[in-house]
Motif scaffolding. Structure first.
Motif, short mmCIF file in Angstrom:
data_model
loop_
_atom_site.label_atom_id
_atom_site.label_comp_id
_atom_site.label_asym_id
_atom_site.label_seq_id
_atom_site.Cartn_x
_atom_site.Cartn_y
_atom_site.Cartn_z
N LEU A 108 -74.56 -82.05 -91.22
CA LEU A 108 -75.34 -82.25 -92.44
C LEU A 108 -74.74 -81.52 -93.64
O LEU A 108 -74.64 -82.08 -94.73
N ARG A 109 -74.30 -80.26 -93.44
CA ARG A 109 -73.74 -79.49 -94.56
C ARG A 109 -72.52 -80.21 -95.13
O ARG A 109 -72.37 -80.34 -96.34
N VAL A 138 -87.41 -80.12 -110.65
CA VAL A 138 -86.94 -78.72 -110.70
C VAL A 138 -86.80 -78.18 -109.28
O VAL A 138 -85.81 -77.53 -108.94
N ILE A 139 -87.78 -78.48 -108.42
CA ILE A 139 -87.71 -78.05 -107.02
C ILE A 139 -86.49 -78.67 -106.34
O ILE A 139 -85.75 -77.98 -105.63
N ALA A 140 -86.27 -79.96 -106.57
CA ALA A 140 -85.13 -80.64 -105.96
C ALA A 140 -83.81 -80.03 -106.43
O ALA A 140 -82.91 -79.78 -105.62
N LEU A 143 -83.92 -64.20 -102.97
CA LEU A 143 -84.27 -64.63 -104.31
C LEU A 143 -84.46 -66.14 -104.36
O LEU A 143 -85.41 -66.65 -104.97
N ARG A 144 -83.58 -66.89 -103.71
CA ARG A 144 -83.70 -68.35 -103.71
C ARG A 144 -84.93 -68.81 -102.94
O ARG A 144 -85.62 -69.74 -103.35
N VAL A 145 -85.20 -68.16 -101.81
CA VAL A 145 -86.40 -68.51 -101.05
C VAL A 145 -87.65 -68.20 -101.87
O VAL A 145 -88.60 -69.00 -101.91
N ALA A 146 -87.66 -67.06 -102.56
CA ALA A 146 -88.82 -66.70 -103.40
C ALA A 146 -88.99 -67.70 -104.53
O ALA A 146 -90.13 -68.12 -104.83
N MET A 147 -87.91 -68.11 -105.16
CA MET A 147 -87.99 -69.07 -106.27
C MET A 147 -88.51 -70.42 -105.78
O MET A 147 -89.41 -71.01 -106.41
N LEU A 148 -88.00 -70.90 -104.67
CA LEU A 148 -88.46 -72.18 -104.13
C LEU A 148 -89.93 -72.09 -103.70
O LEU A 148 -90.70 -73.04 -103.91
N LEU A 175 -79.09 -76.66 -105.28
CA LEU A 175 -78.15 -75.57 -105.59
C LEU A 175 -78.25 -74.44 -104.58
O LEU A 175 -77.24 -73.85 -104.20
N ALA A 176 -79.47 -74.14 -104.13
CA ALA A 176 -79.65 -73.08 -103.12
C ALA A 176 -78.96 -73.48 -101.82
O ALA A 176 -78.28 -72.65 -101.18
N TYR A 177 -79.10 -74.72 -101.41
CA TYR A 177 -78.47 -75.19 -100.18
C TYR A 177 -76.95 -75.11 -100.28
O TYR A 177 -76.27 -74.68 -99.35
N LEU A 178 -76.40 -75.53 -101.42
CA LEU A 178 -74.95 -75.51 -101.58
C LEU A 178 -74.40 -74.09 -101.62
O LEU A 178 -73.31 -73.82 -101.13
N SER A 179 -75.14 -73.16 -102.20
CA SER A 179 -74.63 -71.80 -102.35
C SER A 179 -74.98 -70.90 -101.17
O SER A 179 -74.47 -69.79 -101.09
#
Length: 129
Positions: A38-39, A88-90, A110-115, A95-99
């Motif tokens: 998948l990645r 915005v969520i998408a 930080l990304r988990v908290a933002m999502l 971007l979180a998944y790619l990084s």
């Protein structure tokens, strides 16, 4: 006209003969080394939109659109506010998944908290709370 010139941007200048391409900085790669499944598919499918966003669209467009949608999500208390937050969520999730592979624990948290925050905003607008 050569085949590689067919896809060149109209304003692009030809590279002088003998001048090498600018190398990527050490450790900077678009694709995750050794990625499978998948990645790998997500990274390959993301290459075109990422290249388009970073080369064809003015730099200020994406942040401005995301901020406007997020502000609309905060301001509108109905389901329409939730719909405004969904892109915005998408985008943030994409971007979180790619990084993700290149992040340390703090960046991942930080990304988990933002999502989580964005999902909660959308859920409240859809009447979940």
């Amino acid at each position: 006209m050569a085949q590689n010139e067919d896809h060149r941007h109209p304003l692009a200048q030809p590279r002088p003969a003998g001048k090498p391409k600018r190398p990527l900085p050490p450790g900077e790669q678009f694709f995750t080394p050794g990625a499978t499944g998948l990645r790998r598919k997500v990274e390959e499918r993301s290459a075109t939109p990422m290249a388009y966003l970073f080369t064809q669209v003015p730099r200020w467009i994406v942040p401005v659109v995301m901020v406007v949608l997020l502000l609309a999500g905060f301001a509108v208390q109905s389901w329409l506010g939730g719909v405004a937050v969904l892109p915005v969520i998408a985008f943030v999730g994409w971007l979180a998944y790619l990084s993700w592979p290149s992040l340390r624990t703090g960046g991942r948290l930080l990304r988990v908290a933002m999502l989580t925050f964005l999902l909660l905003v959308a859920a409240t607008r859809f009447g979940a709370f």
